[in-house]
Design a protein around this motif. Sequence first.
Motif, short mmCIF file in Angstrom:
data_model
loop_
_atom_site.label_atom_id
_atom_site.label_comp_id
_atom_site.label_asym_id
_atom_site.label_seq_id
_atom_site.Cartn_x
_atom_site.Cartn_y
_atom_site.Cartn_z
N GLN A 59 53.90 0.11 29.69
CA GLN A 59 54.04 0.88 30.73
C GLN A 59 54.30 2.31 30.98
OE1 GLN A 59 56.57 -1.55 33.68
NE2 GLN A 59 56.25 -3.19 32.48
N LYS A 60 55.36 2.82 30.25
CA LYS A 60 55.63 4.11 30.02
C LYS A 60 54.44 4.98 29.66
CE LYS A 60 59.04 7.33 28.03
NZ LYS A 60 57.96 7.98 27.02
N ALA A 61 53.61 4.59 28.66
CA ALA A 61 52.59 5.18 28.13
C ALA A 61 51.49 5.29 29.11
CB ALA A 61 52.05 4.72 26.74
N GLN A 62 51.16 4.16 30.04
CA GLN A 62 50.17 4.19 30.93
C GLN A 62 50.45 5.09 31.92
OE1 GLN A 62 47.32 2.30 30.72
NE2 GLN A 62 46.87 4.05 32.65
N LEU A 63 51.89 5.10 32.31
CA LEU A 63 52.44 5.99 33.34
C LEU A 63 52.11 7.62 33.07
CD1 LEU A 63 53.48 5.68 36.26
CD2 LEU A 63 55.70 5.40 35.26
N GLU A 64 52.61 7.93 31.73
CA GLU A 64 52.29 9.27 31.41
C GLU A 64 50.80 9.65 31.50
OE1 GLU A 64 56.07 9.39 28.26
OE2 GLU A 64 54.31 8.72 27.67
#
Length: 242
Positions: A59-64
């Motif tokens: 989720q963090k990677a996608q948000l970034e």
Amino acid sequence: MREKLKALAELQNVDLEVASLRKAADVHPRQIAELERELGVARSAIEAERARVADMEKQKAQLEQNITDEKDKVKKWETRLSEQRSTREYSALAREIDIAKKANLTMAEELTELTKQLGGAREAIKSKESDFATKQQGLASRMTELRGKLSEAESQVKGLEGRRSEVAAGVDSTLLRRYEVVRKKKLPALVGVVAGTCQGCNMNVPPQLYNQLRTGLGTDICPSCNRIIYAVEALQETAAEK
């Protein structure tokens, strides 16, 4: 007849000891299975935590990536903004840029919160992994102990089975066959009769049968429980025989 009874009684003593050992040892596999289940539950809990952290990382990677994409899009739009000739088109594009910047700000806040949560989750999983390692070591030690006890019991049973073969060789063949039939259904298969009462089922045997057992020092079958019965006097040596 007394010697035949003694031989059979000795055989039964071996069988009873084997049965006792096996009954005591039967609990070990169940205990081992329970410890393995407990360890499996703890391992599954750790794996679930790892999966949760991995999901948060995705989720963090996608948000970034979304934030990066939106920033690139804003830059392109800002470049195009200066090229607009129409006031209407300029206003529309400016509005899109403003919306994109606000969306980026919202995503940045989400990223900050997610990063905070992810840090806490990583610390929590480290603690749980440490606890799991300690628990795993303790359970492994206990399982090793139980397997040792099980192996020891199996070794003792094997030794007794060897002795059983030796003792069985000294039992009257007819009596042995009858004993084996009864033993497969119930143990003890050979029981005494005291004061006319079968010690296997606590039922009275016919008086005539009891008298025959006492005088003949032989064996018969209990009418109630179908065990091999004998008068206890048959295994009691008199003072002259000692």
